[in-house]
Design a protein around this motif. Structure first.
Motif, short mmCIF file in Angstrom:
data_model
loop_
_atom_site.label_atom_id
_atom_site.label_comp_id
_atom_site.label_asym_id
_atom_site.label_seq_id
_atom_site.Cartn_x
_atom_site.Cartn_y
_atom_site.Cartn_z
N TYR A 79 0.91 -1.33 -0.01
CA TYR A 79 0.00 0.07 0.02
C TYR A 79 1.04 1.28 -0.04
O TYR A 79 0.60 2.35 -0.76
CB TYR A 79 -0.98 -0.02 1.29
CG TYR A 79 -1.89 1.02 1.28
CD1 TYR A 79 -3.25 1.21 0.46
CD2 TYR A 79 -1.67 2.25 1.98
CE1 TYR A 79 -3.99 2.43 1.03
CE2 TYR A 79 -2.36 3.43 2.45
CZ TYR A 79 -3.51 3.15 1.84
OH TYR A 79 -4.27 4.45 1.86
N GLN A 83 1.85 4.31 -2.72
CA GLN A 83 1.66 5.75 -2.66
C GLN A 83 2.95 6.39 -2.57
O GLN A 83 3.12 7.66 -2.26
CB GLN A 83 1.13 6.19 -1.19
CG GLN A 83 -0.22 5.70 -1.31
CD GLN A 83 -1.20 6.31 -0.07
OE1 GLN A 83 -1.03 7.38 0.30
NE2 GLN A 83 -1.91 5.37 0.60
N ALA A 146 -0.34 8.51 5.06
CA ALA A 146 -0.60 7.28 4.20
C ALA A 146 -1.55 6.16 4.89
O ALA A 146 -2.47 5.75 4.21
CB ALA A 146 0.63 6.75 3.56
N ALA A 148 -3.48 6.40 7.07
CA ALA A 148 -4.75 6.70 7.54
C ALA A 148 -5.73 6.24 6.84
O ALA A 148 -7.13 5.88 7.31
CB ALA A 148 -4.80 8.17 7.91
N GLY A 149 -5.38 5.77 5.67
CA GLY A 149 -6.48 5.34 4.57
C GLY A 149 -6.27 3.37 4.62
O GLY A 149 -6.76 3.08 3.69
N PHE A 150 -5.45 3.18 5.49
CA PHE A 150 -5.01 1.66 5.35
C PHE A 150 -6.02 0.89 6.54
O PHE A 150 -5.75 1.27 7.62
CB PHE A 150 -3.67 1.57 5.40
CG PHE A 150 -3.11 -0.05 5.39
CD1 PHE A 150 -3.27 -0.73 4.38
CD2 PHE A 150 -2.84 -0.72 6.72
CE1 PHE A 150 -2.79 -2.01 4.51
CE2 PHE A 150 -2.55 -1.78 6.72
CZ PHE A 150 -2.55 -2.62 5.49
N ASP A 151 -6.50 -0.36 6.09
CA ASP A 151 -7.14 -1.17 6.92
C ASP A 151 -6.90 -2.48 6.45
O ASP A 151 -6.50 -2.81 5.60
CB ASP A 151 -8.61 -0.80 6.97
CG ASP A 151 -9.38 -1.33 8.21
OD1 ASP A 151 -8.82 -1.55 9.00
OD2 ASP A 151 -10.64 -1.59 8.02
N GLN A 207 -5.75 4.84 14.27
CA GLN A 207 -5.36 4.61 13.04
C GLN A 207 -4.15 3.49 13.04
O GLN A 207 -3.53 3.22 13.91
CB GLN A 207 -5.17 5.77 12.31
CG GLN A 207 -3.59 6.17 12.64
CD GLN A 207 -3.04 7.35 11.42
OE1 GLN A 207 -3.87 8.30 11.19
NE2 GLN A 207 -2.26 6.75 10.58
N ARG A 241 -3.23 -1.09 15.00
CA ARG A 241 -3.95 0.20 15.06
C ARG A 241 -3.80 0.61 16.45
O ARG A 241 -4.00 -0.21 17.45
CB ARG A 241 -5.57 -0.30 14.82
CG ARG A 241 -6.39 1.04 14.74
CD ARG A 241 -8.00 0.51 14.64
NE ARG A 241 -8.01 -0.20 13.43
CZ ARG A 241 -7.99 0.33 12.15
NH1 ARG A 241 -8.19 1.64 12.05
NH2 ARG A 241 -8.18 -0.35 10.96
N ARG A 244 -3.13 7.35 17.14
CA ARG A 244 -2.27 8.25 16.02
C ARG A 244 -0.70 8.70 16.53
O ARG A 244 0.29 8.57 15.97
CB ARG A 244 -2.99 9.16 15.06
CG ARG A 244 -2.19 10.10 14.15
CD ARG A 244 -3.01 10.85 13.39
NE ARG A 244 -3.63 11.95 14.19
CZ ARG A 244 -4.05 13.32 13.49
NH1 ARG A 244 -3.85 13.50 12.32
NH2 ARG A 244 -4.79 13.99 14.32
N ASN A 277 0.90 16.90 9.36
CA ASN A 277 -0.23 16.05 9.65
C ASN A 277 -0.47 16.61 10.95
O ASN A 277 -0.14 15.91 12.02
CB ASN A 277 0.35 14.50 9.70
CG ASN A 277 -0.90 13.68 9.96
OD1 ASN A 277 -2.13 13.99 9.97
ND2 ASN A 277 -0.62 12.49 10.76
#
Length: 966
Positions: A79, A83, A146, A148-151, A207, A241, A244, A277
């Motif tokens: 991932y 990016q 980056a 923050a949008g990964f799961d 996150q 997770r 943050r 950020n």
């Protein structure tokens, strides 16, 4: 995963995998064969694999690690690579799988192979520049943005490094700290962190985070300028997770190892992270408690792991610096770090409301209170009087009525010299001179806490008031109502507010901590009822911008971000925050800065007369006679000018007029000035990159007799270099051209104080004179006693020139230069008209020039240059003997050079390292700049009052930096 499983996992030793087993694994599952190198890890096994197909990292962990967790790491790598972030790729096994579950001699292991990112970690680097610290914070922010949008389901895991479990893990591991004092320290740190963290927990967003972006898990490479550049982020073994802000806390904790005892050095990382950020207020307040917890977990985990796996060299290598991290984290109050972090993020604490408070000193209402300036530019400070103990208090006492110092002022009396750390100069409170017996009252209700004779603290519900200088103070623990008597003063009173109950602040703060401490220790103006605040200092960046907007760009300044200097004293320059920098490059201030004799002489002569040299006054005759007394026999005429450039320019005109020719020999790598003529004979490409391509046809450069890195080396190379002089002269002879002369520094000043080979000038002068030319000795930099062993540089060569040029230290900063010659040469110029220099021969310049010679004699500065200079040269030579980067020590007295080379055989110049060394010296409170055509030589030319202690501090600092690594 329950806590018991977490604790069990944290107690596992690293897997065992022999070299033969690793080779067999690689052949069987990846079809690879190559060499192996252990990389070290606390609980995993990491081996670097070098093979024909490339470089990889073979990673093996215990089979108890869930496959889902490792799959999450691989997914995150893919991932992030998508990016554009620099992370390693996973190399699949022969069966196409990225993750293998293997049983090797009864060990259940999970194995994978990752791309190896070339570079090196910075974990063993003793000093990290602020730029690198900021880059660590910035990269942490980019990874977090980056992720923050990964799961992935594998993010939900229980990990010993997860800060949400820190308190439970610390409680379990605390017995691992075998030293009682250390155990108590960790316990206290954890308790305080928990107290500060508890109210914030529900406000911290979560996150996916890397959780190990540290100096150990980022790889770097130096660029051509020797600056560290990020190559990539490795080791995603702690991916999960969680909060943050936890990611930044791990980065900051790792940076404490490089903070040299000052935790505020992490702040560039916070600022850089916040710019990319932005963190919420609760996250910023939680950051430091999380750092404290991380430090506690690090030391306890390593202590326990070392007990389980005593042969693990990776842990042994790390444990000392992990304790160093904890010690540095404890070096300042947590409240100070919280404020400093908020300020680094562009925020700050709320203001304290003193609206309803009573006056501390009610009897002063309506009375004038004199504000006493104790700052760097104070008119009360002169001739070093601020160095006397009790200077501030004596100055306050001398005021006729009530008087006060200023809150937030950087006091000159608090400076110190020859020390690497900043001085604590910023006043966090106010000192008062009052009539003895002046009554005090409690500005707010509170409890009086006695702190000793005449000292104590009034603790209120919102702030504390620290007082020193009381008589008849309340009893310890006494409750006081607002307006109740608080005793009386004995004549002097110090007053300091602090918004944190239970915290006793220092009375002075270092400049780097001043903003944070001032936020915790606001001005007591509202309680005193009169003005007591210092004016804010001018913004040095805004001032620099004004300079750049109006000053021609070719007029450079030292350093990209120069300190704001407005005062000097002896061999120190002092910035506006009161830091004294050791001046190791200022050969203009030969007597030192701020000399009282210079002040008196210039002030007196200005009050009488200052005009040009065509008027008749005594000083010009007296000064000319003093200069001739210093020159060799036969010299009987003096010209006075404004600068070394003018002196050399005039010397050229004299040579032309006397010889009837215009052709002049100059020496390569030399600098003689900036006028049209002196620029023509200057060949230093460091000063003018086009120097060698822009010489007029009357200038004939000869090969530089550089005995260290020239074509011919050593003290017996004179004849070799003279062949080039002979060839140039023969060419002029063949073309029938009349030679005007030769100009040369008798000691190679611009190249770092290199001595010419013995006999060089004797033979060169003889050949020039045979052709009717004159010999010019440029003594602007190296003469006037600076060499210590000789007053004039030409004395080292055993020659006497025809013209001597001089400037620089002649006026100790006053524009003053001289040309000394013989009558017949001087009078040759009359055919071209008369000559004068407005400022060079003025009454003020002459009186200052005479005073410089008097002070040099009276204070033994030439002797000092000789004796201290010998010690200086010996210490520099010791650096050459012990550090390969230090290639040679040049010069003598207080004109020295330390030449840095990357290779002792090829003499490859260490240009970038030299600039880094100069920048680092500035961090340690020393001004130094490079010289030479390759800018690889420290040009050491301090004021001649420099002491042996200052010399030792300078060389010790250079050695410290060389040992740190450049």
């Amino acid at each position: 995963m329950p806590l018991s499983t977490l604790i069990q996992r944290s107690s596992l030793p690293a897997p065992l995998l022999g070299e033969a087993q690793a080779h067999a694994l690689l052949r069987a599952h990846y079809d690879l064969q190559g060499s192996l190198q252990a990389l070290g890890s606390q609980q995993d096994l990491n081996l670097r694999v070098d093979c024909a197909q490339g470089r990889y990292v073979l990673k093996a962990c215990h089979g108890s690690y869930a496959q889902l967790e490792l799959e999450a790491q691989h997914a995150a790598l893919e991932y992030l690579r998508g990016q554009g972030l620099p992370v390693p790729a996973v190399r699949p096994a022969s069966n196409g799988e990225g993750l293998l579950a293997l049983d090797i001699e009864g060990q259940a292991l999970r194995v994978r192979l990752l791309e190896y990112l070339d570079g090196e970690p910075l974990t063993r680097l003793k000093h990290l520049p602020s730029r690198v610290i900021a880059e660590l914070g910035a990269l942490c922010a980019k990874v977090d943005l980056a992720l923050a949008g990964f799961d992935h389901p594998g993010l939900e895991r229980t990990l010993q490094w997860d800060p949400r479990h820190a308190q439970a893990l610390i409680g379990h591991l605390l017995p691992a700290a075998r030293d009682d004092q250390r155990r108590a320290q960790v316990e206290q740190v954890a308790r305080r962190a928990a107290e500060r963290l508890q109210p914030l927990l529900d406000k911290l967003p979560t996150q996916a985070v890397h959780l190990d972006i540290t100096d150990d898990n980022m790889v770097w490479r130096r660029d051509q300028a020797r600056q560290w550049q990020v190559r990539g982020v490795i080791d995603f073994g702690d991916l999960l997770r969680t909060w943050r802000v936890a990611d930044l806390s791990v980065t900051c904790a790792a940076l404490l190892h490089h903070a040299e005892g000052d935790p505020l050095r992490i702040l560039p990382a916070v600022s850089a992270y916040q710019a990319l950020n932005p963190l919420q207020d609760a996250e910023l307040r939680a950051l430091w408690p999380l750092v404290l917890n991380r430090a506690a977990v690090l030391v306890l985990s390593s202590e326990q792991q070392l007990a389980i796996d005593p042969g693990n060299q990776y842990i042994r290598d790390n444990i000392d610096h992990e304790w160093q991290i904890l010690d540095t984290a404890c070096a300042v109050p947590a409240e100070l770090m919280e404020v400093a972090i908020l300020q680094a993020a562009g925020r700050g604490p709320d203001a304290v409301d003193f609206t309803d408070c009573a006056r501390l000193l009610p009897s002063l209402a309506g009375h004038a209170v004199t504000q006493v300036d104790l700052g760097v530019l104070s008119a009360h400070c002169e001739a070093g009087n601020w160095e006397q103990p009790g200077f501030d208090q004596r100055l306050l006492a001398a005021q006729p009525g009530p008087a006060c110092s200023l809150h937030g002022q950087y006091r000159l009396s608090q400076t110190h010299i020859d020390r690497p750390e900043e001085p604590a100069t910023c006043a966090l409170g106010v000192e008062l001179k009052l009539p003895p017996g002046t009554a005090l009252q409690a500005p707010e209700a509170g409890i009086w806490q006695r702190g000793g004779d005449g000292r104590g603290c009034l603790r209120t519900a919102h702030w504390s008031l620290w007082l020193n200088g009381l008589e008849q103070a309340p009893a310890d623990g006494q409750a006081l109502a607002k307006g109740q008597a608080l005793g009386a003063t004995c004549g002097f009173l110090s007053v300091q507010l602090c918004r944190v109950a239970g915290l006793q602040p220092p009375f002075f703060a270092t400049p780097s901590r001043a903003a944070a401490w001032l936020a915790l220790c606001p001005s007591p103006r509202a309680l005193l009822g009169f003005a007591c605040d210092a004016e804010p200092l001018a913004d040095p960046q805004a001032l620099l911008a004004r300079r750049d907007a109006s000053f021609a760009r070719s007029q450079k300044h030292y350093y990209a971000q120069p300190p704001h200097i407005e005062r000097g004293w002896r061999n120190y320059l002092i910035d506006m925050q009161g830091r004294s920098y050791l001046d190791m490059l200022n050969n203009v201030a030969v007597l030192g800065h701020g000399h009282p004799r210079m002040v008196a002489e210039s002030a007196r002569q200005w009050s009488l007369l200052n005009t040009n040299s065509r008027f008749h006054y005594a000083a010009i005759a007296e000064f000319a006679e003093r200069l001739l007394a210093l020159a060799p026999p036969g010299f009987d005429r003096v010209f006075l000018v404004n600068s070394g450039t003018e002196a050399n320019d005039l010397a050229i005109r004299l040579a032309w007029a006397y010889s009837g020719g215009r052709d002049l020999l100059s020496v390569l790598e030399a600098y003689h000035g900036w006028s049209v003529a002196t620029d023509a004979i200057s060949t230093s490409i460091a000063d003018n990159p086009q120097a060698l391509e822009t010489r007029p046809d009357w200038v004939h450069p000869v090969e530089a007799p550089n005995t260290f890195r020239g074509r011919f080396r050593g003290a017996d190379s004179s004849a070799d270099y003279l062949r080039d002089v002979e060839a140039r002269l023969a060419d002029l002879d063949a073309r029938g051209r009349q030679l005007a002369g030769i100009i040369c520094e008798p000691v190679y000043g611009n190249a770092g104080g290199i001595s010419l080979p013995p006999g060089y000038l004797r033979q060169a002068y003889a050949q020039v004179r045979q052709r009717g030319g004159v010999c010019i000795a440029d003594e602007v930099q190296v003469g006037y006693g600076r060499l210590g062993e000789y007053f004039w540089g030409f004395e080292e060569q055993g020659v006497v020139p025809d013209i001597i040029t001089m400037a620089k230290g002649m006026g100790n900063g006053q524009p003053l230069g001289a040309v000394i010659t013989r009558r017949e040469i001087a009078e040759a110029l009359e055919a071209e008209g008369y000559f004068f220099s407005s400022a060079g021969g003025s009454p003020v310049s002459c009186r200052i020039g005479i005073a410089v010679l008097d002070v040099m004699r009276d204070e033994g500065l030439w002797d000092n240059a000789r004796e201290v200079g010998r010690h200086f040269k010996a210490r520099l030579q010791a650096l050459v003997d012990n550090y390969p980067l230090a290639g040679a020590a040049h010069g003598s007295g207080f004109y020295l050079g330390l030449e840095l080379v990357r290779d002792r055989q090829t003499l490859e110049p260490a240009t970038e390292e030299t600039m880094l060394l100069c920048d680092r010296l500035r961090d340690l409170g020393i001004f130094m700049q490079p010289t030479g055509d390759y800018l690889n030589i420290l040009k050491i030319k301090p004021p001649m009052c420099t002491t042996r202690a200052s010399v030792d501090y300078f060389v010790d600092s250079v050695e410290r930096i060389l040992a740190e690594g450049l």
